[in-house]
Design a protein around this motif. Structure first.
Motif, PDB file in Angstrom:
ATOM      1  N   LEU A  25       1.017  -1.037   0.072  1.00 42.79           N
ATOM      2  CA  LEU A  25       0.224   0.534  -0.096  1.00 42.79           C
ATOM      3  C   LEU A  25       0.686   1.535  -0.795  1.00 42.79           C
ATOM      4  O   LEU A  25       0.604   2.633  -1.289  1.00 42.79           O
ATOM      5  CB  LEU A  25      -0.702  -0.164   0.868  1.00 42.79           C
ATOM      6  N   VAL A  26       2.098   1.081   1.075  1.00 45.51           N
ATOM      7  CA  VAL A  26       2.986   2.398   0.628  1.00 45.51           C
ATOM      8  C   VAL A  26       3.119   2.913  -0.519  1.00 45.51           C
ATOM      9  O   VAL A  26       3.774   3.993  -1.267  1.00 45.51           O
ATOM     10  CB  VAL A  26       3.981   1.845   1.754  1.00 45.51           C
ATOM     11  N   ALA A  27       3.359   1.465  -1.382  1.00 43.89           N
ATOM     12  CA  ALA A  27       4.531   1.837  -2.350  1.00 43.89           C
ATOM     13  C   ALA A  27       2.950   2.187  -3.344  1.00 43.89           C
ATOM     14  O   ALA A  27       3.509   3.732  -4.641  1.00 43.89           O
ATOM     15  CB  ALA A  27       5.129   0.206  -3.383  1.00 43.89           C
ATOM     16  N   LEU A  28       1.938   1.964  -3.927  1.00 48.29           N
ATOM     17  CA  LEU A  28       0.822   2.416  -4.550  1.00 48.29           C
ATOM     18  C   LEU A  28       0.438   3.863  -3.654  1.00 48.29           C
ATOM     19  O   LEU A  28       0.480   4.537  -4.427  1.00 48.29           O
ATOM     20  CB  LEU A  28      -0.529   1.529  -3.989  1.00 48.29           C
ATOM     21  N   ALA A  29       0.868   4.604  -2.651  1.00 50.14           N
ATOM     22  CA  ALA A  29       0.662   5.829  -2.430  1.00 50.14           C
ATOM     23  C   ALA A  29       2.347   6.528  -2.444  1.00 50.14           C
ATOM     24  O   ALA A  29       2.194   7.503  -2.740  1.00 50.14           O
ATOM     25  CB  ALA A  29       0.940   5.574  -0.623  1.00 50.14           C
ATOM     26  N   ALA A  30       3.183   5.758  -2.678  1.00 49.50           N
ATOM     27  CA  ALA A  30       4.436   6.405  -2.874  1.00 49.50           C
ATOM     28  C   ALA A  30       4.458   7.029  -4.691  1.00 49.50           C
ATOM     29  O   ALA A  30       5.533   8.239  -5.109  1.00 49.50           O
ATOM     30  CB  ALA A  30       5.487   5.872  -2.475  1.00 49.50           C
ATOM     31  N   GLY A  31       4.174   6.154  -5.406  1.00 51.05           N
ATOM     32  CA  GLY A  31       3.558   6.938  -6.931  1.00 51.05           C
ATOM     33  C   GLY A  31       3.974   5.971  -7.662  1.00 51.05           C
ATOM     34  O   GLY A  31       4.417   4.743  -7.042  1.00 51.05           O
ATOM     35  N   PRO A  32       4.100   5.545  -8.885  1.00 49.87           N
ATOM     36  CA  PRO A  32       3.905   5.174 -10.441  1.00 49.87           C
ATOM     37  C   PRO A  32       5.525   4.295  -9.987  1.00 49.87           C
ATOM     38  O   PRO A  32       5.240   2.436 -10.184  1.00 49.87           O
ATOM     39  CB  PRO A  32       3.978   5.587 -11.458  1.00 49.87           C
ATOM     40  N   ASP A  33       7.073   4.227  -9.893  1.00 43.39           N
ATOM     41  CA  ASP A  33       8.285   4.116 -10.090  1.00 43.39           C
ATOM     42  C   ASP A  33       8.475   2.978  -8.316  1.00 43.39           C
ATOM     43  O   ASP A  33       8.513   1.616  -8.900  1.00 43.39           O
ATOM     44  CB  ASP A  33       9.281   5.266  -9.715  1.00 43.39           C
ATOM     45  N   ALA A  34       7.613   2.918  -7.156  1.00 39.74           N
ATOM     46  CA  ALA A  34       7.376   2.011  -6.476  1.00 39.74           C
ATOM     47  C   ALA A  34       6.493   0.964  -7.145  1.00 39.74           C
ATOM     48  O   ALA A  34       6.783   0.081  -6.312  1.00 39.74           O
ATOM     49  CB  ALA A  34       6.864   3.282  -5.412  1.00 39.74           C
ATOM     50  N   TYR A  35       5.229   1.781  -7.400  1.00 44.84           N
ATOM     51  CA  TYR A  35       4.291   0.468  -7.382  1.00 44.84           C
ATOM     52  C   TYR A  35       4.350  -0.563  -8.711  1.00 44.84           C
ATOM     53  O   TYR A  35       4.760  -1.741  -7.680  1.00 44.84           O
ATOM     54  CB  TYR A  35       3.772   1.566  -8.175  1.00 44.84           C
ATOM     55  N   VAL A  36       5.636   0.134  -9.501  1.00 43.32           N
ATOM     56  CA  VAL A  36       6.219  -0.735 -10.471  1.00 43.32           C
ATOM     57  C   VAL A  36       7.505  -1.644  -9.828  1.00 43.32           C
ATOM     58  O   VAL A  36       7.191  -3.283 -10.051  1.00 43.32           O
ATOM     59  CB  VAL A  36       6.778  -0.229 -11.826  1.00 43.32           C
ATOM     60  N   TRP A  37       7.676  -1.267  -9.136  1.00 45.28           N
ATOM     61  CA  TRP A  37       8.706  -2.212  -8.298  1.00 45.28           C
ATOM     62  C   TRP A  37       8.828  -2.850  -7.705  1.00 45.28           C
ATOM     63  O   TRP A  37       8.776  -3.712  -7.044  1.00 45.28           O
ATOM     64  CB  TRP A  37       9.877  -0.798  -7.181  1.00 45.28           C
ATOM     65  N   ALA A  38       7.432  -2.597  -6.583  1.00 44.09           N
ATOM     66  CA  ALA A  38       6.678  -3.217  -5.664  1.00 44.09           C
ATOM     67  C   ALA A  38       6.409  -4.573  -6.637  1.00 44.09           C
ATOM     68  O   ALA A  38       6.066  -6.265  -5.976  1.00 44.09           O
ATOM     69  CB  ALA A  38       5.596  -2.422  -4.909  1.00 44.09           C
ATOM     70  N   ASN A  39       5.681  -4.264  -7.780  1.00 41.00           N
ATOM     71  CA  ASN A  39       5.057  -5.090  -7.941  1.00 41.00           C
ATOM     72  C   ASN A  39       6.324  -6.629  -8.754  1.00 41.00           C
ATOM     73  O   ASN A  39       5.929  -7.648  -8.683  1.00 41.00           O
ATOM     74  CB  ASN A  39       4.383  -5.110  -9.037  1.00 41.00           C
ATOM     75  N   ALA A  40       7.172  -6.028  -9.135  1.00 42.04           N
ATOM     76  CA  ALA A  40       8.222  -7.110  -9.762  1.00 42.04           C
ATOM     77  C   ALA A  40       8.425  -7.510  -8.634  1.00 42.04           C
ATOM     78  O   ALA A  40       8.975  -8.792  -8.821  1.00 42.04           O
ATOM     79  CB  ALA A  40       9.655  -5.958  -9.898  1.00 42.04           C
ATOM     80  N   ILE A  41       8.275  -7.492  -7.523  1.00 39.37           N
ATOM     81  CA  ILE A  41       9.474  -8.004  -6.201  1.00 39.37           C
ATOM     82  C   ILE A  41       8.299  -8.409  -5.999  1.00 39.37           C
ATOM     83  O   ILE A  41       8.516 -10.507  -5.600  1.00 39.37           O
ATOM     84  CB  ILE A  41       9.143  -7.303  -4.655  1.00 39.37           C
ATOM     85  N   TYR A  42       6.809  -8.761  -6.125  1.00 39.50           N
ATOM     86  CA  TYR A  42       5.841  -9.356  -4.786  1.00 39.50           C
ATOM     87  C   TYR A  42       5.065 -10.700  -6.167  1.00 39.50           C
ATOM     88  O   TYR A  42       4.905 -11.661  -5.730  1.00 39.50           O
ATOM     89  CB  TYR A  42       4.315  -8.673  -4.842  1.00 39.50           C
ATOM     90  N   SER A  43       5.698 -10.409  -7.728  1.00 38.57           N
ATOM     91  CA  SER A  43       5.129 -11.595  -8.467  1.00 38.57           C
ATOM     92  C   SER A  43       6.509 -12.139  -8.907  1.00 38.57           C
ATOM     93  O   SER A  43       6.123 -12.797  -9.653  1.00 38.57           O
ATOM     94  CB  SER A  43       4.921 -10.606  -9.440  1.00 38.57           C
ATOM     95  N   SER A  44       7.912 -12.364  -8.782  1.00 40.07           N
ATOM     96  CA  SER A  44       9.266 -12.793  -8.358  1.00 40.07           C
ATOM     97  C   SER A  44       8.469 -13.670  -7.611  1.00 40.07           C
ATOM     98  O   SER A  44       7.261 -14.121  -6.949  1.00 40.07           O
ATOM     99  CB  SER A  44      10.565 -11.827  -8.152  1.00 40.07           C
ATOM    100  N   TRP A  45       9.342 -14.632  -8.339  1.00 42.47           N
ATOM    101  CA  TRP A  45       8.739 -16.504  -7.583  1.00 42.47           C
ATOM    102  C   TRP A  45       9.155 -16.532  -5.760  1.00 42.47           C
ATOM    103  O   TRP A  45       8.537 -17.266  -5.508  1.00 42.47           O
ATOM    104  CB  TRP A  45      10.165 -17.273  -7.827  1.00 42.47           C
ATOM    105  N   LEU A  46      10.198 -15.845  -5.187  1.00 44.27           N
ATOM    106  CA  LEU A  46      10.338 -16.138  -3.883  1.00 44.27           C
ATOM    107  C   LEU A  46       9.621 -15.082  -3.603  1.00 44.27           C
ATOM    108  O   LEU A  46       8.095 -15.466  -2.289  1.00 44.27           O
ATOM    109  CB  LEU A  46      11.644 -14.676  -3.619  1.00 44.27           C
ATOM    110  N   GLY A  47       8.878 -13.957  -4.012  1.00 48.79           N
ATOM    111  CA  GLY A  47       7.396 -13.225  -3.334  1.00 48.79           C
ATOM    112  C   GLY A  47       6.403 -14.260  -3.790  1.00 48.79           C
ATOM    113  O   GLY A  47       5.347 -13.757  -2.895  1.00 48.79           O
ATOM    114  N   ARG A  48       6.534 -14.924  -4.233  1.00 47.65           N
ATOM    115  CA  ARG A  48       5.367 -15.640  -4.855  1.00 47.65           C
ATOM    116  C   ARG A  48       5.077 -16.790  -3.571  1.00 47.65           C
ATOM    117  O   ARG A  48       4.091 -16.907  -3.174  1.00 47.65           O
ATOM    118  CB  ARG A  48       4.484 -16.251  -5.941  1.00 47.65           C
ATOM    119  N   ILE A  49       5.782 -17.381  -3.621  1.00 47.16           N
ATOM    120  CA  ILE A  49       5.746 -18.615  -2.538  1.00 47.16           C
ATOM    121  C   ILE A  49       5.463 -17.637  -1.205  1.00 47.16           C
ATOM    122  O   ILE A  49       4.748 -17.799  -0.102  1.00 47.16           O
ATOM    123  CB  ILE A  49       7.157 -19.278  -2.379  1.00 47.16           C
ATOM    124  N   VAL A  50       6.407 -16.484  -0.934  1.00 47.30           N
ATOM    125  CA  VAL A  50       6.275 -15.936   0.190  1.00 47.30           C
ATOM    126  C   VAL A  50       4.427 -15.288   0.922  1.00 47.30           C
ATOM    127  O   VAL A  50       3.836 -15.806   1.569  1.00 47.30           O
ATOM    128  CB  VAL A  50       6.715 -14.569   1.051  1.00 47.30           C
TER     129      VAL A  50
END
Lengths: 109, 148
Positions: A25-50
């Motif tokens: 949520l903080v990433a979404l609030a911070a702006g487009p760049d942070a949102y893209v960055w967060a999406n990359a982490i959360y949709s990575s394999w490790l992110g998905r497992i977590v």
């Protein structure tokens, strides 16, 4: 015994999961760049497992909570408590699988 | 150490504690409050976590502008804010019990319980701030003010 400690373990896991949700949520609030960055982490394999582990933990803790509501009424402490345990465990796995299947379908469409 | 007794004769450890084991210890004066709040927020969480799951599934594959408009809409922002407040209270109470059960050193226990309380308030504050900022961003996009 194992199920009792699992309620605590999943409760503690949910704290870590909460930090992840708030982080997103903080990433979404911070702006487009942070949102893209967060999406990359959360949709990575490790992110998905977590995230799958967190989903299971959340659902397991919720169903465990329902078990506590049953116990609060004074019921479910006899032999039926073993069935409640299995219902809790199997239910959490089924719901987690269903939720992630839904996400995979949404992503594919 | 509290020792539950088998009062109902089922052989299963009873939920009740014998009077003799608690006599003289005094009351903590907040047990019922803790018990009720934990269950009340637990019930609220069970509803709100469904909201969270729907929001998470709806956010899948959404680009930034759509994600902001979605989370910033009142129908999503308000239940989401409620969820974080309810979850923070539930988490504070639950983790406090875990600390009180396993940490026997007085100083360490007090410090950890305090830290736990601060953490719960802080995480709720950060979540609410983020939601308000997303709502303002959604408002800005809708009215054309301060578009990034």
């Amino acid at each position: 015994m194992v199920m009792s400690i699992l309620h605590r373990v999943t409760g503690i896991m949910n704290v870590a999961g909460l930090v992840l949700v708030v982080g997103y949520l903080v990433a979404l609030a911070a702006g487009p760049d942070a949102y893209v960055w967060a999406n990359a982490i959360y949709s990575s394999w490790l992110g998905r497992i977590v995230l799958v582990a967190f989903t299971w933990s959340l659902v397991h803790h919720m169903l465990g909570g329902f078990r506590h509501f049953v116990w609060d009424t004074g019921h479910g402490t006899g032999e039926v408590r073993y069935q409640l345990s299995w219902l809790n465990l199997v239910g959490s796995i089924l719901v987690t699988t269903a939720l992630w299947a839904l996400i995979v379908v949404v992503e594919a469409v | 150490m509290r020792r539950p007794v088998d009062l109902d004769g089922t052989g299963h450890r009873g939920q009740r504690t014998a009077l003799k084991t608690i006599r003289g210890l005094g009351s903590a004066k907040s047990g019922t409050d803790h018990f009720i709040k934990q269950r009340l927020t637990g019930l609220a969480n069970a509803v709100l976590v469904v909201v969270l799951a729907v929001v998470a599934i709806c956010l899948t594959e959404k680009p930034y502008a759509e994600a902001v408009a979605f989370v910033g809409s009142p129908w999503v922002a308000v239940p989401l804010a409620l969820a974080f407040v309810s979850v923070a209270i539930h988490m504070k109470l639950g983790i406090q019990v875990v600390i009180e059960d396993y940490i026997h050193d007085d100083l360490a226990r007090i410090v950890l319980v305090l830290a736990n309380t601060f953490f719960a308030v802080a995480i709720a504050a950060v979540a609410l701030f983020a939601i308000v900022k997303i709502m303002l961003a959604a408002l800005g996009t809708a009215t054309g003010v301060g578009v990034q």
